[in-house]
Design an enzyme around this catalytic site. Structure first.
Site, PDB file in Angstrom:
ATOM      1  N   SER A   1       0.876  -1.183   0.000  1.00 37.97           N
ATOM      2  CA  SER A   1       0.000   0.000   0.000  1.00 37.97           C
ATOM      3  C   SER A   1       0.906   1.223   0.000  1.00 37.97           C
ATOM      4  O   SER A   1       2.088   1.126   0.356  1.00 37.97           O
ATOM      5  CB  SER A   1      -0.840  -0.018   1.280  1.00 37.97           C
ATOM      6  OG  SER A   1      -1.473   1.233   1.497  1.00 37.97           O
TER       7      SER A   1
ATOM      8  N   TYR B   1      -1.913  -1.068  10.496  1.00 36.45           N
ATOM      9  CA  TYR B   1      -1.899  -1.237   9.030  1.00 36.45           C
ATOM     10  C   TYR B   1      -0.584  -0.710   8.461  1.00 36.45           C
ATOM     11  O   TYR B   1       0.058  -1.366   7.632  1.00 36.45           O
ATOM     12  CB  TYR B   1      -3.098  -0.482   8.463  1.00 36.45           C
ATOM     13  CG  TYR B   1      -3.374  -0.692   6.993  1.00 36.45           C
ATOM     14  CD1 TYR B   1      -4.144  -1.763   6.551  1.00 36.45           C
ATOM     15  CD2 TYR B   1      -2.896   0.206   6.040  1.00 36.45           C
ATOM     16  CE1 TYR B   1      -4.423  -1.942   5.203  1.00 36.45           C
ATOM     17  CE2 TYR B   1      -3.167   0.038   4.690  1.00 36.45           C
ATOM     18  CZ  TYR B   1      -3.926  -1.041   4.275  1.00 36.45           C
ATOM     19  OH  TYR B   1      -4.204  -1.206   2.935  1.00 36.45           O
TER      20      TYR B   1
END
Ligand code: NAD
Length: 258
Positions: free
Chosen positions: A140, A153
């Site tokens: 990401s 995350y």
């Protein structure tokens, strides 16, 4: 281009994983899907592309279920082994560190990071023997930069880029390449939830929340699509990418260029 190859895509019953599974299938790869929710719809969507398809429902937070899935995938479609491994399964939870539930932290690290270690360690022996393989980790932009509220995350995604680089160095002289893709915002159920939460928190329309979300981070003001990420996975699986190793490739509308 990928006719006869076996691809395993984790978390592929939805969103980015399903888009990548379909793109690999369009190139002829047989696909093992993984993930929760509706299984028949995704299976049919992939089979419609003229390849063989299977599904294993392993929970990516559980190493023993991951080992079962890897053995199952290796035995599919003639039992040659997994040629293309896409580590995509992921979840999100947004909260400041001091309020972050410990069980959510553990789940995010297990699903978004440790699962990729387990699948990779189990896939590599076959790939190295065959002297051909592709491991594609869906990281990401949050593997490269942080946002407030996403400590687990961001830690997991930075971690998977580290794993990608280290494993790519270990396999650098072989026919196995290991790379990461770093999407910015992609409009999937994972992001729709953040848009819906924002709309209710700020008492604005869902459409406005979507515009604000993009405007805050993604200069192109457009979502990346699962199809675009699928085509990048196809490129990384092609001979043109034989010497692409250990990259963390942004598809983020300029997010990390700022
Ligand atoms: P999604 O919620 O649409 O899909 C997630 C998939 O993972 C589903 O198939 C789900 O069933 C599966 N899954 C969830 N928990 C699982 C578990 N414990 N075991 C097995 N499967 C599980 O999400 P998405 O947006 O398509 O995200 C896919 C990946 O892309 C994730 O790793 C995510 O972090 C990453 N990503 C998404 C975006 C985005 O904007 N959507 C941006 C960057 C990176």
């Amino acid at each position: 281009m990928l006719k006869g190859k076996t691809a395993l895509v984790t978390g592929s019953t939805s969103g980015i994983g399903l888009g990548i599974a379909q793109a690999l299938a369009r190139q002829g790869a047989n696909v093992v899907l993984n993930g929760f929710g509706d299984v028949e719809g995704p299976k049919q969507a992939v089979a419609a592309l003229g390849v063989e398809v299977a599904h294993h429902g392993a929970d990516m937070s559980k190493p023993t279920e991951i080992a079962d899935m890897m053995a199952f995938a290796a035995g599919q479609f003639g039992g040659k082994g997994v040629d293309i491994l896409v580590n995509n399964a992921g979840i999100q939870h947004v909260s400041p560190v001091q309020d972050f539930p410990a069980d959510k932290w553990d789940a995010i690290i297990a699903i978004n990071l440790s699962s990729a270690f387990h699948t990779t360690r189990l896939a590599l022996p076959f790939m190295l023997t065959a002297n051909w393989g592709r491991v594609i980790n869906i990281a990401s932009t949050h593997g490269l930069v942080a946002s407030a509220g996403k400590s687990a995350y961001v830690a997991a995604k930075h971690g998977i880029i580290g794993l990608t680089k280290s494993a790519a160095l270990e396999t650098a002289t072989t026919g196995v390449t290991i790379n990461a893709i770093c999407p910015g915002w992609v409009l999937t159920p994972l992001v729709q939830k953040q848009i819906d939460d924002r709309a209710s928190r700020e008492n604005i329309s869902v459409d406005q929340a979507k515009k604000d979300l993009l405007g805050e981070k993604q200069p192109s003001l457009q979502f990346t699509t699962p199809e675009q990420l699928g085509e990048l996975a196809v490129f990384l699986s092609s001979p043109a990418a034989d010497n692409v190793r250990g990259v963390a490739w942004q598809v983020d509308g300029g997010w990390t260029a700022q």
